[in-house]
Design an enzyme around this catalytic site. Structure first.
Site, PDB file in Angstrom:
ATOM      1  N   GLY A   1       0.808  -4.926   0.870  1.00 40.15           N
ATOM      2  CA  GLY A   1      -0.383  -4.950   0.019  1.00 40.15           C
ATOM      3  C   GLY A   1      -0.134  -5.559  -1.348  1.00 40.15           C
ATOM      4  O   GLY A   1      -1.072  -6.045  -1.988  1.00 40.15           O
TER       5      GLY A   1
ATOM      6  N   ALA B   1       0.867  -1.170   0.000  1.00 40.11           N
ATOM      7  CA  ALA B   1       0.000   0.000   0.000  1.00 40.11           C
ATOM      8  C   ALA B   1       0.908   1.226   0.000  1.00 40.11           C
ATOM      9  O   ALA B   1       2.082   1.136   0.373  1.00 40.11           O
ATOM     10  CB  ALA B   1      -0.873  -0.013   1.243  1.00 40.11           C
TER      11      ALA B   1
ATOM     12  N   GLU C   1       4.712  -5.186   7.112  1.00 34.50           N
ATOM     13  CA  GLU C   1       3.985  -4.127   7.827  1.00 34.50           C
ATOM     14  C   GLU C   1       4.424  -3.967   9.275  1.00 34.50           C
ATOM     15  O   GLU C   1       4.411  -2.865   9.825  1.00 34.50           O
ATOM     16  CB  GLU C   1       2.472  -4.398   7.794  1.00 34.50           C
ATOM     17  CG  GLU C   1       1.819  -4.190   6.439  1.00 34.50           C
ATOM     18  CD  GLU C   1       1.820  -5.438   5.566  1.00 34.50           C
ATOM     19  OE1 GLU C   1       2.611  -6.373   5.833  1.00 34.50           O
ATOM     20  OE2 GLU C   1       1.033  -5.467   4.613  1.00 34.50           O
TER      21      GLU C   1
ATOM     22  N   GLU D   1      -0.566  -9.098  -0.755  1.00 31.69           N
ATOM     23  CA  GLU D   1      -2.006  -9.306  -0.510  1.00 31.69           C
ATOM     24  C   GLU D   1      -2.807  -9.242  -1.814  1.00 31.69           C
ATOM     25  O   GLU D   1      -3.753 -10.007  -2.003  1.00 31.69           O
ATOM     26  CB  GLU D   1      -2.511  -8.279   0.500  1.00 31.69           C
ATOM     27  CG  GLU D   1      -1.958  -8.556   1.897  1.00 31.69           C
ATOM     28  CD  GLU D   1      -2.182  -7.406   2.867  1.00 31.69           C
ATOM     29  OE1 GLU D   1      -1.736  -6.278   2.564  1.00 31.69           O
ATOM     30  OE2 GLU D   1      -2.808  -7.621   3.915  1.00 31.69           O
TER      31      GLU D   1
HETATM   32  N1  CAA Z   1       4.642   3.216  -0.492  1.00 36.83           N
HETATM   33  C1  CAA Z   1       5.049   4.380  -1.014  1.00 36.83           C
HETATM   34  N2  CAA Z   1       6.212   4.536  -1.675  1.00 36.83           N
HETATM   35  C2  CAA Z   1       6.989   3.437  -1.815  1.00 36.83           C
HETATM   36  C3  CAA Z   1       6.615   2.172  -1.313  1.00 36.83           C
HETATM   37  C4  CAA Z   1       5.383   2.089  -0.621  1.00 36.83           C
HETATM   38  N3  CAA Z   1       4.912   0.926  -0.132  1.00 36.83           N
HETATM   39  N4  CAA Z   1       7.595   1.294  -1.587  1.00 36.83           N
HETATM   40  C5  CAA Z   1       8.534   1.972  -2.270  1.00 36.83           C
HETATM   41  N5  CAA Z   1       8.180   3.273  -2.418  1.00 36.83           N
HETATM   42  C6  CAA Z   1       8.916   4.342  -3.083  1.00 36.83           C
HETATM   43  C7  CAA Z   1      10.081   4.820  -2.232  1.00 36.83           C
HETATM   44  O1  CAA Z   1       9.632   5.744  -1.265  1.00 36.83           O
HETATM   45  C8  CAA Z   1      10.962   5.428  -3.281  1.00 36.83           C
HETATM   46  O2  CAA Z   1      10.428   6.697  -3.614  1.00 36.83           O
HETATM   47  P1  CAA Z   1      11.412   8.016  -3.695  1.00 36.83           P
HETATM   48  O3  CAA Z   1      12.300   7.677  -4.882  1.00 36.83           O
HETATM   49  O4  CAA Z   1      10.447   9.114  -3.968  1.00 36.83           O
HETATM   50  O5  CAA Z   1      12.123   8.070  -2.422  1.00 36.83           O
HETATM   51  C9  CAA Z   1      10.757   4.523  -4.501  1.00 36.83           C
HETATM   52  O6  CAA Z   1       9.532   3.834  -4.264  1.00 36.83           O
HETATM   53  C10 CAA Z   1      11.841   3.498  -4.656  1.00 36.83           C
HETATM   54  O7  CAA Z   1      11.963   2.763  -3.449  1.00 36.83           O
HETATM   55  P2  CAA Z   1      13.354   2.588  -2.647  1.00 36.83           P
HETATM   56  O8  CAA Z   1      14.258   3.724  -2.932  1.00 36.83           O
HETATM   57  O9  CAA Z   1      13.009   2.296  -1.220  1.00 36.83           O
HETATM   58  O10 CAA Z   1      13.906   1.274  -3.379  1.00 36.83           O
HETATM   59  P3  CAA Z   1      14.893   0.168  -2.774  1.00 36.83           P
HETATM   60  O11 CAA Z   1      15.258  -0.709  -3.915  1.00 36.83           O
HETATM   61  O12 CAA Z   1      15.949   0.796  -1.955  1.00 36.83           O
HETATM   62  O13 CAA Z   1      13.982  -0.666  -1.739  1.00 36.83           O
HETATM   63  C11 CAA Z   1      11.996  -1.848  -1.036  1.00 36.83           C
HETATM   64  C12 CAA Z   1      12.894  -1.433  -2.210  1.00 36.83           C
HETATM   65  C13 CAA Z   1      12.753  -2.808  -0.119  1.00 36.83           C
HETATM   66  C14 CAA Z   1      10.783  -2.552  -1.617  1.00 36.83           C
HETATM   67  C15 CAA Z   1      11.574  -0.600  -0.239  1.00 36.83           C
HETATM   68  O14 CAA Z   1      11.066   0.358  -1.134  1.00 36.83           O
HETATM   69  C16 CAA Z   1      10.521  -0.855   0.794  1.00 36.83           C
HETATM   70  O15 CAA Z   1      10.814  -1.366   1.873  1.00 36.83           O
HETATM   71  N6  CAA Z   1       9.251  -0.472   0.511  1.00 36.83           N
HETATM   72  C17 CAA Z   1       8.159  -0.564   1.444  1.00 36.83           C
HETATM   73  C18 CAA Z   1       7.679  -1.990   1.617  1.00 36.83           C
HETATM   74  C19 CAA Z   1       6.587  -2.035   2.659  1.00 36.83           C
HETATM   75  O16 CAA Z   1       6.778  -1.757   3.814  1.00 36.83           O
HETATM   76  N7  CAA Z   1       5.355  -2.402   2.225  1.00 36.83           N
HETATM   77  C20 CAA Z   1       4.214  -2.480   3.096  1.00 36.83           C
HETATM   78  C21 CAA Z   1       3.413  -1.232   2.985  1.00 36.83           C
HETATM   79  S1  CAA Z   1       2.092  -1.130   4.179  1.00 36.83           S
HETATM   80  C22 CAA Z   1       0.850  -2.086   3.520  1.00 36.83           C
HETATM   81  O17 CAA Z   1       0.962  -2.610   2.457  1.00 36.83           O
HETATM   82  C23 CAA Z   1      -0.422  -2.176   4.352  1.00 36.83           C
HETATM   83  C24 CAA Z   1      -1.360  -3.235   3.888  1.00 36.83           C
HETATM   84  O18 CAA Z   1      -1.369  -4.324   4.381  1.00 36.83           O
HETATM   85  C25 CAA Z   1      -2.350  -2.979   2.847  1.00 36.83           C
END
Ligand code: CAA
Length: 258
Positions: A109, A66, A132, A112
């Site tokens: 998400g 998400a 999460e 999911e």
């Molecule tokens: N939401 C918003 N933006 C996100 C995102 C997310 N879930 N995942 C990645 N992005 C964005 C980053 O903020 C970044 O944007 P900027 O360039 O503007 O900073 C861009 O995508 C590229 O990401 P990274 O620079 O972080 O890329 P990376 O290769 O270093 O890392 C990753 C990749 C490990 C996937 C890392 O992006 C990450 O940990 N993302 C979040 C994963 C996460 O926690 N997901 C769960 C979300 S909560 C949820 O989903 C609730 C639910 O149950 C519905």
């Protein structure tokens, strides 16, 4: 098509393809993006020229979750009153089979969403997880429910409580995904599977999907009862006569979906 901003849609014969297209955010599933997915799913579900649907992302990400940025500053009252993520349930109402073709990150998400599809094909480098917990929250789109049903309690607990990721190979061994394929073959194979399913009699395909999904909701006895009733009901179809007549006469069936 111009009516969508964060997804691309195109049909491959009777397969409707939805490509998540927010690459700079690793296809983070913003409300806007999810509304577009829902709209495309509903259109394909209504479209008589489409029989199956494939959802994919790109090689780097199916979807990294998400959109975390949308959650900044939101209070309990905000998410409760607006039923935040409520629209994520729409995919469960789609009658046609939905196949996820997953490459790259399928996290939170994203995992999911893949689990809400009927079948998952994964690329060798796909990474799954429910991270999460590392954000101080828990999965909110069925992760704790669908993962445990797919892979069992101990593994689901380990993954959700630690936030550790898992590989495509593990996902396949545990039964979460049905096939692991080379990265550049995942989408082609998902579309091929979609075409194969589309070449069969669609009322029985939809009945089979409906019946399998009941396995998640009903007791074994009730589920088998539901299946038997649905099985009987298919005897009302012309395609049942066609399929059985074709078998007996050793010819190919010609389906009319009636
Ligand atoms: N939401 C918003 N933006 C996100 C995102 C997310 N879930 N995942 C990645 N992005 C964005 C980053 O903020 C970044 O944007 P900027 O360039 O503007 O900073 C861009 O995508 C590229 O990401 P990274 O620079 O972080 O890329 P990376 O290769 O270093 O890392 C990753 C990749 C490990 C996937 C890392 O992006 C990450 O940990 N993302 C979040 C994963 C996460 O926690 N997901 C769960 C979300 S909560 C949820 O989903 C609730 C639910 O149950 C519905």
């Amino acid at each position: 098509r111009k009516d969508y901003h964060d997804i691309l849609i195109e049909s491959h014969g009777k397969v409707g393809l939805i490509t998540l297209n927010r690459p700079k955010a690793l296809n983070a599933l913003s409300s806007h993006l999810f509304h577009e997915i829902n709209s495309a799913l509903e259109k394909y579900d209504e479209d008589p020229n489409i029989s199956t649907i494939v959802i994919t992302g790109n090689e780097r990400a199916f979807a990294a979750g998400a959109d975390i940025k949308e959650m900044v500053g939101k209070s309990f009252a905000d998410v409760y009153k607006t039923a935040f993520l409520g629209h994520w349930g729409k995919i469960n109402d789609i009658r046609k089979p939905v196949i996820a073709a997953v490459n790259g990150f399928a996290l939170g998400g994203g995992c999911e969403l893949a689990m809400s599809c009927d079948i998952i094909y994964a690329g060798e480098k796909a990474v799954f997880g429910q991270p999460e917990i590392k954000l101080g929250i828990i999965p909110g789109a069925g992760g704790t429910q669908r993962l445990v049903r797919a892979i069992g309690k101990s593994k689901a607990m380990e993954i959700v409580l630690s936030g550790r990721n898992f590989t495509a190979k593990e996902a396949e061994q545990w039964g979460l995904v049905s096939k692991v394929l080379p990265v550049d073959k995942v989408l082609d194979e998902a579309i091929k599977l979609g075409q194969e399913i589309a070449s069969l009699s669609q009322p029985s395909i939809q009945a089979a999907k409906e019946s399998i999904n009941r396995a998640f909701e009903l007791s074994l006895k009730e589920g088998c009862h539901f299946e038997r009733k649905l099985f009987y009901s298919l005897f009302a179809l012309k395609d049942k006569e066609e399929g059985i007549d074709a078998f007996v006469k050793k010819r190919d069936p010609k389906w009319t979906d009636e």
